[in-house]
Design a protein around this motif. Structure first.
Motif, PDB file in Angstrom:
ATOM      1  N   MET A   1      72.010  84.162  35.486  1.00 37.68           N
ATOM      2  CA  MET A   1      71.656  83.185  34.478  1.00 37.68           C
ATOM      3  C   MET A   1      72.792  83.100  33.477  1.00 37.68           C
ATOM      4  O   MET A   1      73.143  84.072  32.841  1.00 37.68           O
ATOM      5  CB  MET A   1      70.360  83.640  33.796  1.00 37.68           C
ATOM      6  N   ASP A   2      73.375  81.931  33.340  1.00 34.61           N
ATOM      7  CA  ASP A   2      74.405  81.788  32.321  1.00 34.61           C
ATOM      8  C   ASP A   2      73.915  80.948  31.148  1.00 34.61           C
ATOM      9  O   ASP A   2      74.552  80.910  30.101  1.00 34.61           O
ATOM     10  CB  ASP A   2      75.695  81.207  32.901  1.00 34.61           C
ATOM     11  N   ARG A   3      72.762  80.296  31.324  1.00 33.79           N
ATOM     12  CA  ARG A   3      72.170  79.521  30.234  1.00 33.79           C
ATOM     13  C   ARG A   3      70.670  79.346  30.487  1.00 33.79           C
ATOM     14  O   ARG A   3      70.250  79.045  31.602  1.00 33.79           O
ATOM     15  CB  ARG A   3      72.843  78.166  30.136  1.00 33.79           C
ATOM     16  N   PHE A   4      69.887  79.529  29.443  1.00 34.15           N
ATOM     17  CA  PHE A   4      68.449  79.304  29.499  1.00 34.15           C
ATOM     18  C   PHE A   4      68.061  78.498  28.272  1.00 34.15           C
ATOM     19  O   PHE A   4      68.437  78.848  27.151  1.00 34.15           O
ATOM     20  CB  PHE A   4      67.678  80.627  29.513  1.00 34.15           C
ATOM     21  N   VAL A   5      67.331  77.413  28.491  1.00 30.83           N
ATOM     22  CA  VAL A   5      66.793  76.615  27.397  1.00 30.83           C
ATOM     23  C   VAL A   5      65.305  76.485  27.655  1.00 30.83           C
ATOM     24  O   VAL A   5      64.893  76.050  28.742  1.00 30.83           O
ATOM     25  CB  VAL A   5      67.449  75.214  27.333  1.00 30.83           C
ATOM     26  N   GLY A   6      64.502  76.910  26.701  1.00 35.27           N
ATOM     27  CA  GLY A   6      63.055  76.839  26.895  1.00 35.27           C
ATOM     28  C   GLY A   6      62.331  77.558  25.782  1.00 35.27           C
ATOM     29  O   GLY A   6      62.809  77.633  24.649  1.00 35.27           O
ATOM     30  N   GLN A   7      61.178  78.098  26.131  1.00 37.85           N
ATOM     31  CA  GLN A   7      60.405  78.844  25.158  1.00 37.85           C
ATOM     32  C   GLN A   7      60.397  80.323  25.508  1.00 37.85           C
ATOM     33  O   GLN A   7      60.530  80.705  26.661  1.00 37.85           O
ATOM     34  CB  GLN A   7      58.966  78.336  25.082  1.00 37.85           C
ATOM     35  N   ALA A   8      60.252  81.123  24.472  1.00 36.57           N
ATOM     36  CA  ALA A   8      60.109  82.572  24.612  1.00 36.57           C
ATOM     37  C   ALA A   8      59.170  83.013  23.496  1.00 36.57           C
ATOM     38  O   ALA A   8      58.755  82.216  22.658  1.00 36.57           O
ATOM     39  CB  ALA A   8      61.466  83.267  24.510  1.00 36.57           C
TER      40      ALA A   8
END
Length: 108
Positions: A1-8
């Motif tokens: 994974m080099d980028r994650f966009v979302g909710q946490a």
């Protein structure tokens, strides 16, 4: 994974058995070539007055949270959270042994 966009979700644990609060955040995480990750985000929804007071209290006590990504049951990564005046959150991975102050609570 080099980028994650979302909710946490950020979880603030008093000890290994008691999670005092959970906050949903919108987050962007990037990972560089050597595996160092950086994250920025915002609360997914504006905290109401009570939630804001709780957030401010926990941040003042210890700004270290566990972060939980979608598909995880609990946080595996301890992060230090910095909040800018405009509400932007910056998360940095906390080195082992950093954070989690052990504060006793008396619930009598």
């Amino acid at each position: 994974m080099d980028r994650f966009v979302g909710q946490a979700r950020l979880e603030w644990w008093a000890n290994h058995a008691m999670c005092l609060e959970k906050y949903d955040i919108d987050i962007t995480v990037t990972v560089d070539a050597v595996g160092t990750w950086r994250a920025t985000g915002r609360h997914a929804s504006a905290p109401d007055t009570t939630q804001r007071e709780g957030w401010d209290f926990l941040m003042e006590m210890d700004p270290h949270f566990s972060i939980v990504f979608p598909g995880q049951d609990n946080g595996e990564i301890l992060v230090r959270v910095f909040e800018a005046e405009d509400g932007t959150l910056t998360l940095t991975e906390a080195p082992d042994g950093d954070g989690s102050v052990n504060i006793p609570f008396d619930f009598h």
